[in-house]
Design a protein around this motif. Structure first.
Motif, PDB file in Angstrom:
ATOM      1  N   VAL A   1       0.837  -1.204   0.000  1.00  0.00           N
ATOM      2  CA  VAL A   1       0.000   0.000   0.000  1.00  0.00           C
ATOM      3  C   VAL A   1       0.872   1.255   0.000  1.00  0.00           C
ATOM      4  O   VAL A   1       2.045   1.219   0.374  1.00  0.00           O
ATOM      5  CB  VAL A   1      -0.953   0.044   1.215  1.00  0.00           C
TER       6      VAL A   1
ATOM      7  N   GLU B   1      -5.265   4.758   2.162  1.00  0.00           N
ATOM      8  CA  GLU B   1      -4.284   3.756   1.761  1.00  0.00           C
ATOM      9  C   GLU B   1      -4.663   3.242   0.386  1.00  0.00           C
ATOM     10  O   GLU B   1      -5.797   2.819   0.160  1.00  0.00           O
ATOM     11  CB  GLU B   1      -4.238   2.606   2.767  1.00  0.00           C
TER      12      GLU B   1
ATOM     13  N   SER C   1       0.479   4.999   1.686  1.00  0.00           N
ATOM     14  CA  SER C   1      -0.328   5.771   2.641  1.00  0.00           C
ATOM     15  C   SER C   1      -0.192   7.267   2.345  1.00  0.00           C
ATOM     16  O   SER C   1       0.914   7.803   2.275  1.00  0.00           O
ATOM     17  CB  SER C   1       0.121   5.491   4.080  1.00  0.00           C
TER      18      SER C   1
END
Length: 215
Positions: free
Chosen positions: A169, A201, A171
């Motif tokens: 991911v 995310e 962020s």
């Protein structure tokens, strides 16, 4: 020879000795009736005043109370989506189309000025978009889209996550501030500002939002 006696003359009080008492009783009853009528009128007026006060109080606490609008990211899509996850030169270059929402809980229009929304990666600004001035209708949410290019060009390599190469991911954080006025019944205007502070995310493999949280 019998003497003629003068005829007796009787006054009204002698004829009906209780007449004066009856008149006094009637007067007292009339005064009592008038007193009760005045009390009843006073009670009606007092009840009306209490009712009006309650209506005004409810009106002031609901319709005339100015609440702070809410400004949020509602959703986002990404295209193009370029991410390099190498240890030596990690980077990303992403175009985001974000749907924003201005929720107006008031009973009057919320007119806000133009502003910007900024996107951050680890507190480093990676992109921004312009928000045009507009208005949110009473008790409704205005929805609109903005487009921004998110680039890690200004992010030092040491500021990437230690596991960025293996991360699934990215962020990000978005923030913005709208300044405007709430107009109630076209007679009252009150300045109200609202802040956005959202975290998201992005799933790298699916190129979609995995989570979105605003406060």
């Amino acid at each position: 020879m019998a003497e003629n006696k003068p005829a007796s003359v009787y006054t009204s009080s002698q004829v009906n000795p209780y007449g004066r008492v009856d008149e006094e009783v009637a007067m007292v009853a009339e005064k009592e009736a008038r007193r009760k009528k005045r009390m009843k009128c006073f009670m009606y007026v007092a009840a009306f005043v209490v009712f009006q006060t309650g209506v005004i109080l409810i009106f002031a606490l609901t319709v005339m109370k100015v609440r702070t609008p809410k400004f949020r990211v509602r959703s986002a899509s990404f295209d193009p989506f370029n991410v390099t996850k190498s240890n030596t030169n990690p980077s990303f270059d992403i175009s985001v189309i974000a749907e924003l929402g201005v929720k107006n809980p008031n009973f009057g229009l919320y007119k806000y000025q133009s502003s910007t929304i900024e996107f951050y990666y680890r507190n480093i600004k990676v992109g921004e978009a312009r928000i045009p001035r507009a208005r949110a209708k009473a008790r409704s949410t205005r929805k609109f889209n903005v487009t921004a290019v998110l680039s890690s060009a200004n992010v030092p390599r040491e500021d990437f996550d230690a596991q960025f190469a293996n991360s699934t991911v990215i962020s990000l954080r978005s923030q913005s501030r709208l300044r405007g006025k709430v107009e109630l019944m076209k007679i009252m205007k009150k300045n109200k500002s609202t802040n956005m502070n959202c975290t998201m995310e992005i799933n790298i493999s699916s190129r979609q939002l995995r989570s979105l949280s605003c406060r």
